[in-house]
Design a protein around this motif. Sequence first.
Motif, mmCIF file in Angstrom:
data_model
loop_
_atom_site.group_PDB
_atom_site.id
_atom_site.type_symbol
_atom_site.label_atom_id
_atom_site.label_comp_id
_atom_site.label_asym_id
_atom_site.label_seq_id
_atom_site.Cartn_x
_atom_site.Cartn_y
_atom_site.Cartn_z
ATOM 1 N N ARG A 1 0.828 -1.216 0.000
ATOM 2 C CA ARG A 1 0.000 0.000 0.000
ATOM 3 C C ARG A 1 0.857 1.258 0.000
ATOM 4 O O ARG A 1 0.558 2.238 -0.699
ATOM 5 C CB ARG A 1 -0.941 0.003 1.206
ATOM 6 C CG ARG A 1 -2.065 -0.997 1.111
ATOM 7 C CD ARG A 1 -3.137 -0.733 2.143
ATOM 8 N NE ARG A 1 -2.609 -0.608 3.497
ATOM 9 C CZ ARG A 1 -2.602 -1.567 4.412
ATOM 10 N NH1 ARG A 1 -3.112 -2.745 4.125
ATOM 11 N NH2 ARG A 1 -2.102 -1.363 5.609
ATOM 12 N N GLU A 2 1.924 1.249 0.772
ATOM 13 C CA GLU A 2 2.819 2.406 0.866
ATOM 14 C C GLU A 2 3.490 2.699 -0.478
ATOM 15 O O GLU A 2 3.570 3.854 -0.905
ATOM 16 C CB GLU A 2 3.883 2.142 1.938
ATOM 17 C CG GLU A 2 4.796 3.291 2.218
ATOM 18 C CD GLU A 2 4.106 4.489 2.847
ATOM 19 O OE1 GLU A 2 4.641 5.606 2.699
ATOM 20 O OE2 GLU A 2 3.041 4.325 3.471
ATOM 21 N N ARG A 3 3.936 1.653 -1.147
ATOM 22 C CA ARG A 3 4.583 1.847 -2.456
ATOM 23 C C ARG A 3 3.580 2.363 -3.488
ATOM 24 O O ARG A 3 3.916 3.219 -4.309
ATOM 25 C CB ARG A 3 5.234 0.547 -2.935
ATOM 26 C CG ARG A 3 6.483 0.192 -2.132
ATOM 27 C CD ARG A 3 7.084 -1.126 -2.569
ATOM 28 N NE ARG A 3 7.538 -1.107 -3.948
ATOM 29 C CZ ARG A 3 8.703 -0.613 -4.357
ATOM 30 N NH1 ARG A 3 9.528 -0.084 -3.484
ATOM 31 N NH2 ARG A 3 9.050 -0.654 -5.622
ATOM 32 N N GLU A 4 2.343 1.837 -3.448
ATOM 33 C CA GLU A 4 1.310 2.339 -4.366
ATOM 34 C C GLU A 4 1.037 3.813 -4.101
ATOM 35 O O GLU A 4 0.878 4.608 -5.037
ATOM 36 C CB GLU A 4 0.016 1.526 -4.215
ATOM 37 C CG GLU A 4 0.095 0.150 -4.834
ATOM 38 C CD GLU A 4 -1.138 -0.704 -4.534
ATOM 39 O OE1 GLU A 4 -2.018 -0.263 -3.761
ATOM 40 O OE2 GLU A 4 -1.195 -1.827 -5.063
ATOM 41 N N ARG A 5 0.996 4.203 -2.807
ATOM 42 C CA ARG A 5 0.743 5.595 -2.445
ATOM 43 C C ARG A 5 1.874 6.496 -2.945
ATOM 44 O O ARG A 5 1.626 7.572 -3.499
ATOM 45 C CB ARG A 5 0.599 5.714 -0.926
ATOM 46 C CG ARG A 5 0.091 7.062 -0.438
ATOM 47 C CD ARG A 5 -0.015 7.093 1.075
ATOM 48 N NE ARG A 5 1.273 6.921 1.743
ATOM 49 C CZ ARG A 5 2.203 7.871 1.868
ATOM 50 N NH1 ARG A 5 1.994 9.065 1.372
ATOM 51 N NH2 ARG A 5 3.329 7.615 2.486
ATOM 52 N N GLN A 6 3.122 6.020 -2.793
ATOM 53 C CA GLN A 6 4.259 6.808 -3.259
ATOM 54 C C GLN A 6 4.263 6.941 -4.784
ATOM 55 O O GLN A 6 4.561 8.013 -5.324
ATOM 56 C CB GLN A 6 5.570 6.184 -2.781
ATOM 57 C CG GLN A 6 5.847 6.433 -1.324
ATOM 58 C CD GLN A 6 7.191 5.872 -0.892
ATOM 59 O OE1 GLN A 6 7.860 5.176 -1.659
ATOM 60 N NE2 GLN A 6 7.571 6.165 0.342
ATOM 61 N N GLU A 7 3.915 5.833 -5.476
ATOM 62 C CA GLU A 7 3.834 5.893 -6.938
ATOM 63 C C GLU A 7 2.784 6.904 -7.370
ATOM 64 O O GLU A 7 2.982 7.669 -8.305
ATOM 65 C CB GLU A 7 3.488 4.524 -7.517
ATOM 66 C CG GLU A 7 4.632 3.544 -7.564
ATOM 67 C CD GLU A 7 4.202 2.166 -8.048
ATOM 68 O OE1 GLU A 7 3.072 2.035 -8.565
ATOM 69 O OE2 GLU A 7 4.993 1.225 -7.894
ATOM 70 N N GLU B 1 -1.796 11.217 -15.463
ATOM 71 C CA GLU B 1 -1.630 9.791 -15.173
ATOM 72 C C GLU B 1 -2.613 9.327 -14.100
ATOM 73 O O GLU B 1 -3.196 8.256 -14.204
ATOM 74 C CB GLU B 1 -0.200 9.508 -14.697
ATOM 75 C CG GLU B 1 0.839 9.564 -15.790
ATOM 76 C CD GLU B 1 2.243 9.452 -15.242
ATOM 77 O OE1 GLU B 1 3.049 8.758 -15.886
ATOM 78 O OE2 GLU B 1 2.531 10.032 -14.178
ATOM 79 N N ARG B 2 -2.812 10.170 -13.060
ATOM 80 C CA ARG B 2 -3.789 9.836 -12.024
ATOM 81 C C ARG B 2 -5.190 9.735 -12.602
ATOM 82 O O ARG B 2 -5.973 8.863 -12.244
ATOM 83 C CB ARG B 2 -3.757 10.896 -10.911
ATOM 84 C CG ARG B 2 -2.897 10.496 -9.752
ATOM 85 C CD ARG B 2 -3.163 11.331 -8.522
ATOM 86 N NE ARG B 2 -2.961 12.761 -8.692
ATOM 87 C CZ ARG B 2 -1.781 13.373 -8.639
ATOM 88 N NH1 ARG B 2 -0.699 12.686 -8.391
ATOM 89 N NH2 ARG B 2 -1.691 14.672 -8.814
ATOM 90 N N HIS B 3 -5.509 10.660 -13.524
ATOM 91 C CA HIS B 3 -6.836 10.661 -14.148
ATOM 92 C C HIS B 3 -7.044 9.391 -14.981
ATOM 93 O O HIS B 3 -8.115 8.774 -14.926
ATOM 94 C CB HIS B 3 -7.012 11.913 -15.018
ATOM 95 C CG HIS B 3 -8.354 12.004 -15.654
ATOM 96 N ND1 HIS B 3 -9.496 12.201 -14.918
ATOM 97 C CD2 HIS B 3 -8.741 11.911 -16.947
ATOM 98 C CE1 HIS B 3 -10.537 12.224 -15.735
ATOM 99 N NE2 HIS B 3 -10.104 12.059 -16.975
ATOM 100 N N VAL B 4 -6.029 9.001 -15.737
ATOM 101 C CA VAL B 4 -6.121 7.783 -16.551
ATOM 102 C C VAL B 4 -6.299 6.564 -15.639
ATOM 103 O O VAL B 4 -7.132 5.699 -15.907
ATOM 104 C CB VAL B 4 -4.872 7.619 -17.458
ATOM 105 C CG1 VAL B 4 -4.831 6.239 -18.081
ATOM 106 C CG2 VAL B 4 -4.868 8.690 -18.533
#
Length: 154
Positions: free
Chosen positions: A116-122, A130-133
Amino acid sequence: MAELIGILRGEDRQALKHHTMRGSVKQMTKKKRVPRAQSRLALARFRQQQREQRQQTAAHRAQERWNKTLRHLADLGATVKQHEEAGDDKEKTVYEVTFEGRTFRSRFPVQRWLKRERERQEEQQMSCAERHVRWMIDHNCDDHGHRWPDRAES
């Protein structure tokens, strides 16, 4: 009287013949029983070997995954303490992972949190587009929030 003796001998012969037949039937079933038992034993041994091999593979994968987790924790700057603890019947390795005030005492919660932490950092490093896509993919919709039509309908 001689005829009677001959008849009795004939009956005895039939009884003897019948008895030997029964004996050979028992022998035949025994001859079939032994290979069946051997094949059952061989199958049991094979299944046991497969089970042991699967357990070894699973243990190897778990160790590789834990080594990868340790590398990621080192990249983040987390502290990892490891010590042996005597359990019921065998010694158990206990881990203590500390990062930014959080403490974990076993592997699985650490791995789950790290994911979860790595996904949050990514996500933090992603651009707005990119977030919108990613949002569109996760929610299966277009730019305006309208659902994509199902393939079955078109």
